[in-house]
Design an enzyme around this catalytic site. Sequence first.
Site, PDB file in Angstrom:
ATOM      1  N   GLY A  11       6.917 -13.324   4.965  1.00 17.79           N
ATOM      2  CA  GLY A  11       5.912 -13.013   5.981  1.00 17.79           C
ATOM      3  C   GLY A  11       6.163 -11.745   6.769  1.00 17.79           C
ATOM      4  O   GLY A  11       5.727 -11.634   7.913  1.00 17.79           O
ATOM      5  N   ILE A  91      -3.243 -17.579  -7.428  1.00 19.37           N
ATOM      6  CA  ILE A  91      -4.457 -16.838  -7.774  1.00 19.37           C
ATOM      7  C   ILE A  91      -5.619 -17.522  -7.056  1.00 19.37           C
ATOM      8  O   ILE A  91      -5.710 -18.752  -7.004  1.00 19.37           O
ATOM      9  CB  ILE A  91      -4.651 -16.820  -9.305  1.00 19.37           C
ATOM     10  CG1 ILE A  91      -3.533 -15.982  -9.932  1.00 19.37           C
ATOM     11  CG2 ILE A  91      -6.029 -16.266  -9.674  1.00 19.37           C
ATOM     12  CD1 ILE A  91      -3.480 -16.026 -11.435  1.00 19.37           C
ATOM     13  N   ASN A 106      -5.786  -7.846  -0.156  1.00 23.10           N
ATOM     14  CA  ASN A 106      -4.464  -8.199  -0.688  1.00 23.10           C
ATOM     15  C   ASN A 106      -3.572  -6.973  -0.645  1.00 23.10           C
ATOM     16  O   ASN A 106      -4.047  -5.847  -0.684  1.00 23.10           O
ATOM     17  CB  ASN A 106      -4.597  -8.675  -2.147  1.00 23.10           C
ATOM     18  CG  ASN A 106      -3.265  -9.080  -2.742  1.00 23.10           C
ATOM     19  OD1 ASN A 106      -2.452  -9.756  -2.099  1.00 23.10           O
ATOM     20  ND2 ASN A 106      -3.008  -8.663  -3.983  1.00 23.10           N
ATOM     21  N   HIS A 108      -0.348  -5.280  -2.733  1.00 24.63           N
ATOM     22  CA  HIS A 108       0.425  -5.350  -3.971  1.00 24.63           C
ATOM     23  C   HIS A 108       1.519  -4.283  -3.897  1.00 24.63           C
ATOM     24  O   HIS A 108       1.250  -3.168  -3.443  1.00 24.63           O
ATOM     25  CB  HIS A 108      -0.507  -5.102  -5.166  1.00 24.63           C
ATOM     26  CG  HIS A 108       0.209  -5.166  -6.475  1.00 24.63           C
ATOM     27  ND1 HIS A 108       0.634  -6.364  -7.022  1.00 24.63           N
ATOM     28  CD2 HIS A 108       0.611  -4.192  -7.328  1.00 24.63           C
ATOM     29  CE1 HIS A 108       1.259  -6.109  -8.161  1.00 24.63           C
ATOM     30  NE2 HIS A 108       1.265  -4.807  -8.374  1.00 24.63           N
ATOM     31  N   ASP A 144      -5.212  -8.555  -8.963  1.00 23.01           N
ATOM     32  CA  ASP A 144      -4.787  -7.188  -8.619  1.00 23.01           C
ATOM     33  C   ASP A 144      -5.784  -6.152  -9.123  1.00 23.01           C
ATOM     34  O   ASP A 144      -5.411  -5.141  -9.728  1.00 23.01           O
ATOM     35  CB  ASP A 144      -3.378  -6.903  -9.204  1.00 23.01           C
ATOM     36  CG  ASP A 144      -2.329  -7.854  -8.652  1.00 23.01           C
ATOM     37  OD1 ASP A 144      -2.485  -8.327  -7.523  1.00 23.01           O
ATOM     38  OD2 ASP A 144      -1.348  -8.126  -9.370  1.00 23.01           O
ATOM     39  N   GLU A 173       4.447  -0.769   3.201  1.00 27.23           N
ATOM     40  CA  GLU A 173       3.478  -1.888   3.291  1.00 27.23           C
ATOM     41  C   GLU A 173       3.155  -2.186   4.744  1.00 27.23           C
ATOM     42  O   GLU A 173       2.007  -2.412   5.107  1.00 27.23           O
ATOM     43  CB  GLU A 173       4.050  -3.149   2.637  1.00 27.23           C
ATOM     44  CG  GLU A 173       4.174  -3.055   1.133  1.00 27.23           C
ATOM     45  CD  GLU A 173       4.599  -4.367   0.487  1.00 27.23           C
ATOM     46  OE1 GLU A 173       4.980  -5.312   1.213  1.00 27.23           O
ATOM     47  OE2 GLU A 173       4.538  -4.445  -0.750  1.00 27.23           O
TER      48      GLU A 173
HETATM   49  C1  GRF Z   1       5.032  -7.898  -0.602  1.00 31.99           C
HETATM   50  O1  GRF Z   1       5.911  -7.094  -1.325  1.00 31.99           O
HETATM   51  C2  GRF Z   1       3.639  -7.776  -1.133  1.00 31.99           C
HETATM   52  O2  GRF Z   1       3.364  -6.523  -1.686  1.00 31.99           O
HETATM   53  C3  GRF Z   1       3.597  -8.830  -2.220  1.00 31.99           C
HETATM   54  O3  GRF Z   1       4.402  -9.879  -1.714  1.00 31.99           O
HETATM   55  C4  GRF Z   1       5.355  -9.378  -0.799  1.00 31.99           C
HETATM   56  C5  GRF Z   1       5.220 -10.175   0.454  1.00 31.99           C
HETATM   57  O4  GRF Z   1       6.260  -9.932   1.352  1.00 31.99           O
HETATM   58  N1  GRF Z   1       2.238  -9.217  -2.496  1.00 31.99           N
HETATM   59  P1  GRF Z   1       6.229 -10.593   2.794  1.00 31.99           P
HETATM   60  O5  GRF Z   1       6.133 -12.108   2.625  1.00 31.99           O
HETATM   61  O6  GRF Z   1       5.043 -10.037   3.530  1.00 31.99           O
HETATM   62  O7  GRF Z   1       7.518 -10.196   3.432  1.00 31.99           O
END
Ligand code: GRF
Length: 202
Positions: A11, A91, A106, A108, A144, A173
Site C-alpha cells: 500500500g 483481474i 491502475n 503498472h 494492463d 509511482e
Molecule cells: C506497484 O509496483 C504497482 O506498480 C503494482 O503493484 C505495486 C504496488 O505496490 N501494480 P504498493 O502496494 O502500492 O506498495
Amino acid sequence: MNIAVFCSGKGTNLQAIIDAVKKGEIKAGLSLVISDNKDAYALVRAKNAGIETFFIDPSRFKTRDEFDREVIKHLERKKIDLVCLAGFMRIISPCLVQRYKNRILNIHPALLPSFKGTEGIKDALEYGVKITGPTVHFVDEKMDHGPIILQAAVEVKDDDTEETLAERIHQQEHIIYPKAVKLFVEGRLKIEGRKVKIKDQG
Ligand code: GRF
C-alpha cells in the site's frame, strides 16, 4: 468526488494518495479501501488514516463476477466516483469495468505496452531494456491495456537488481499516481480513442 482504492499488499501507492488528499493536492474524499488480502499492510495504512476498510474474502465467491458484484455493492453504498487500483492482484471483471467505465485507474510498474502482467519489473530487467518506469492508465476489459494517462522514465543501471530498480520505480509511482488522480478529479483528462489528452498541461 469520492475515491476508493483497491490494494492487496504494502500500500505505498495508497499512502501517496492518502498524503496528497491530506495536503489538499487532491481535492476529493478517500472514503474506502478494499482488499482481497486480510493481511495487506495497506489496510493498516487506511485504518491509521481513519478510512473505512473492507476485506472481501475471495474464497467466498465462485467466480470473479460474483466477487466484483459484491465490490460494486460497497462502491455504491459509499457513492464512489473513482476507483484506483494500487497493487490489487486480481483481474477486474467486465461487470465492474462497465459499471465504472473510464472511472477506474491502475498503476503498472513498467512502460506499457511493454512488460504487462505481474512481473513487470523483473521482466524489464531480464530483457535488458535501458529505460523502464511506471504507467498510470485507465482500466478497460483487457489486462494492463487501457488508455495511458502518465508515465515516468527510469534508467536501468548495469548493476541494478530487481530490488534496486524497484525502489527507483516506486519513487516515481508515488509521484505520478497522485498526479494522475488529481488530473482526473479536476476533470482534466479527456479520452480520445486510445489517447488521453490532458487539459491545460503547463
Ligand atoms: C506497484 O509496483 C504497482 O506498480 C503494482 O503493484 C505495486 C504496488 O505496490 N501494480 P504498493 O502496494 O502500492 O506498495
